[in-house]
Structures are given as structure tokens and as C-alpha cells.
Design an enzyme around this catalytic site. Sequence first.
Site, PDB file in Angstrom:
ATOM      1  N   ASN A 110       0.821  -1.207   0.000  1.00 28.80           N
ATOM      2  CA  ASN A 110       0.000   0.000   0.000  1.00 28.80           C
ATOM      3  C   ASN A 110       0.857   1.260   0.000  1.00 28.80           C
ATOM      4  OD1 ASN A 110      -2.134  -1.750   0.134  1.00 28.80           O
ATOM      5  ND2 ASN A 110      -2.484  -1.469   2.322  1.00 28.80           N
ATOM      6  N   ASP A 112      -0.731   4.212   0.759  1.00 31.63           N
ATOM      7  CA  ASP A 112      -1.653   5.167   1.391  1.00 31.63           C
ATOM      8  C   ASP A 112      -1.135   5.725   2.717  1.00 31.63           C
ATOM      9  OD1 ASP A 112      -2.146   3.082   3.270  1.00 31.63           O
ATOM     10  OD2 ASP A 112      -3.814   2.331   2.073  1.00 31.63           O
ATOM     11  N   HIS A 127       5.848  -0.937  -2.813  1.00 34.06           N
ATOM     12  CA  HIS A 127       5.344  -0.272  -4.014  1.00 34.06           C
ATOM     13  C   HIS A 127       5.631   1.227  -3.994  1.00 34.06           C
ATOM     14  CE1 HIS A 127       2.445  -3.711  -5.356  1.00 34.06           C
ATOM     15  NE2 HIS A 127       3.718  -3.996  -5.482  1.00 34.06           N
ATOM     16  N   CYS A 139      17.283  12.075 -13.047  1.00 34.73           N
ATOM     17  CA  CYS A 139      18.187  12.826 -12.175  1.00 34.73           C
ATOM     18  C   CYS A 139      18.185  12.179 -10.787  1.00 34.73           C
ATOM     19  CB  CYS A 139      17.760  14.289 -12.078  1.00 34.73           C
ATOM     20  SG  CYS A 139      17.906  15.190 -13.627  1.00 34.73           S
ATOM     21  N   CYS A 168      11.566  19.229 -12.320  1.00 35.32           N
ATOM     22  CA  CYS A 168      12.894  18.963 -11.758  1.00 35.32           C
ATOM     23  C   CYS A 168      13.751  20.232 -11.787  1.00 35.32           C
ATOM     24  CB  CYS A 168      13.573  17.846 -12.545  1.00 35.32           C
ATOM     25  SG  CYS A 168      15.265  17.483 -11.994  1.00 35.32           S
ATOM     26  N   CYS A 171      16.924  19.442 -14.419  1.00 34.76           N
ATOM     27  CA  CYS A 171      16.777  19.307 -15.876  1.00 34.76           C
ATOM     28  C   CYS A 171      15.508  19.941 -16.430  1.00 34.76           C
ATOM     29  CB  CYS A 171      16.843  17.836 -16.276  1.00 34.76           C
ATOM     30  SG  CYS A 171      15.365  16.895 -15.823  1.00 34.76           S
ATOM     31  N   THR A 211      -4.527  -9.168   0.220  1.00 30.19           N
ATOM     32  CA  THR A 211      -3.848  -9.042  -1.068  1.00 30.19           C
ATOM     33  C   THR A 211      -3.958 -10.358  -1.831  1.00 30.19           C
ATOM     34  OG1 THR A 211      -1.754  -8.575  -2.196  1.00 30.19           O
ATOM     35  CG2 THR A 211      -1.600  -9.590  -0.024  1.00 30.19           C
ATOM     36  N   SER A 212      -4.041 -10.249  -3.163  1.00 32.67           N
ATOM     37  CA  SER A 212      -4.319 -11.427  -3.984  1.00 32.67           C
ATOM     38  C   SER A 212      -3.082 -12.052  -4.610  1.00 32.67           C
ATOM     39  CB  SER A 212      -5.296 -11.040  -5.107  1.00 32.67           C
ATOM     40  OG  SER A 212      -4.701 -10.064  -5.952  1.00 32.67           O
ATOM     41  N   ASN A 236      -7.602 -13.852   3.769  1.00 35.33           N
ATOM     42  CA  ASN A 236      -8.337 -13.111   2.739  1.00 35.33           C
ATOM     43  C   ASN A 236      -9.772 -13.608   2.727  1.00 35.33           C
ATOM     44  OD1 ASN A 236      -6.532 -11.236   0.970  1.00 35.33           O
ATOM     45  ND2 ASN A 236      -5.267 -13.069   1.222  1.00 35.33           N
TER      46      ASN A 236
END
Length: 276
Positions: A110, A112, A127, A139, A168, A171, A211-212, A236
Site C-alpha cells: 500500500n 496510502d 510499491h 536525475c 525537476c 533538468c 492481497t491477492s 483473505n
Amino acid sequence: MKEQLSEIIKQVYTKKNRNLFTFLTGAGISADSGIPTYRGSDGIWVKGTKFHKPEEFGTFKYFKENPEEVWQYSLFRKKMFETAQPNESHLEILKIENLLQDRFQLITQNIDNLHRRAGTERIYEIHGKSREIKCSNGCKGIEDLPAEIDGKDINEDLTEKDIELLKCKECGDWMRPNILWFDECYDEKTNKRFSSLKIAKNSGILFIVGTSGATNLPMAIAETTLKYGGTIVDINTEDNLFTELIKDKKNKIIIRKTSTETLKTIREILENIAEE
């Protein structure tokens, strides 16, 4: 279920090696906080996507072609995340961490931030973190999302100031959210790939919650835990890819109850063991 859980938890609790209690969480654990799951039918991918599939919209390729659209969607989610509050499952995991201390590890898919807001400290966010940004042109460096950038309502556009802050400084290209998109690979810097697999290797028990198993690092974490003798507990409400992985294994427990109910049971078992 409780008797089987008690037995394996006690076994792992008394082990001297490969004795970590690891929790792997996904979008399902945040559903009670009002955050829709990514692959559900309740609309998380609708805003800004022109109804594209997640695997098309949630890509670096799409961002490079439509940066403002993706940022508008990302800031809509930012507001959603900030409005949401940690739920009972997040708080039960915190209580379990407090009981286990260094024997506890949390690996979450997650972005969040609800686990951290609940108080959990021993956490790997594989993630990435939506509250961080990095240059889309490569950069160096990861930065916090500027505090001046607010979350957006569903039809609210980026301001000129937002756009300026999302460029950025080196750049001039767009900054991007420091998260994993569908066309990208897990690494260590952003995704803690090697660290999480090392944790899996040393886990006596891996609790999979909400979670799957639709992405490859979580599946590799489960496979590694099994390879080194750990037990998988699949918590689950429905069967999933993890269920398929462990269906013929001895060292597994499959639980089809809510995460809050099951996490409370796990916490109570640990409290009883600690008092013995």
C-alpha cells in the site's frame, strides 16, 4: 482455526533462528478506511483515466505522454489518502508489533501511508511512497512531495504553482510519484526488493492480509518463506493466487474471515504466550 494458529505461533515464538513474524498487506486492509481496492469495481482508477485499464494508465509510458493527467489523478488520491483514517486492522497490527518488537516485520504493497499513521515503524513499503517524488528523466535523488501541493477534488486541475513545483530543478523535466508502475521492475532503492526477500528467508511465519498476489515480488516473498521452512497464513475473504501457491503445502493455514477478526485472534494468542 484458533487452535491451529496457536500451535504454529507458539512454535515460531520459541524458535531461535528464522523466527520472524512477518505481515504482508495489500489494498484489502485499507478498504474499511474507505480506500477502494485497485482491482475492484468501485472506481479507484476512474478519475483522470478516461476509463483506461490500470495496466495501461498506471504506467511510466502513460505518464511520459500525459504527465498532467497522471498528476491530477495522483493528487486526487493524495486527498483520498489524507482524508482516510487507519482502521482496526492497522491498529491491531500495531499492537502485534508492540508485542513482538524486533521479531515483527511488515511488508506492505500500500502507498496510502495508513500503517505509518497508525504508528507502525518496522515497515517496508515495496510499491513506493506516494508522498515522495523523483525526476522522471533519471536525475538523482528522492524528495518529499512539496507541502505546498494540496490534494485535489475530482474535477480540480493543477495550478501553475503545482506545475512549477513538479518540475525537476536540475533538468526541467516532470517529477513523478515515487511509486511502482505496471511497466516497471522492483528495485532495492524504492521497493526494498532484496531487503524484503531477506526478511522472507528469516520468517517463521508469513501472514498474508488483504492481497491477492497479482504482482511478482509479493509472490516471491511467499515462495521464499516456504522455501526456507516458514508457514504461510492466507488471511483473505476469497481464494487468490497465494491460495493456489500453498494449496498442496503442509506448512499453511487458510483463513476466510475478515482481517480485523483474525488479527485480533493473532494478537490474543501472542498475549497469552507472552504471559506464560
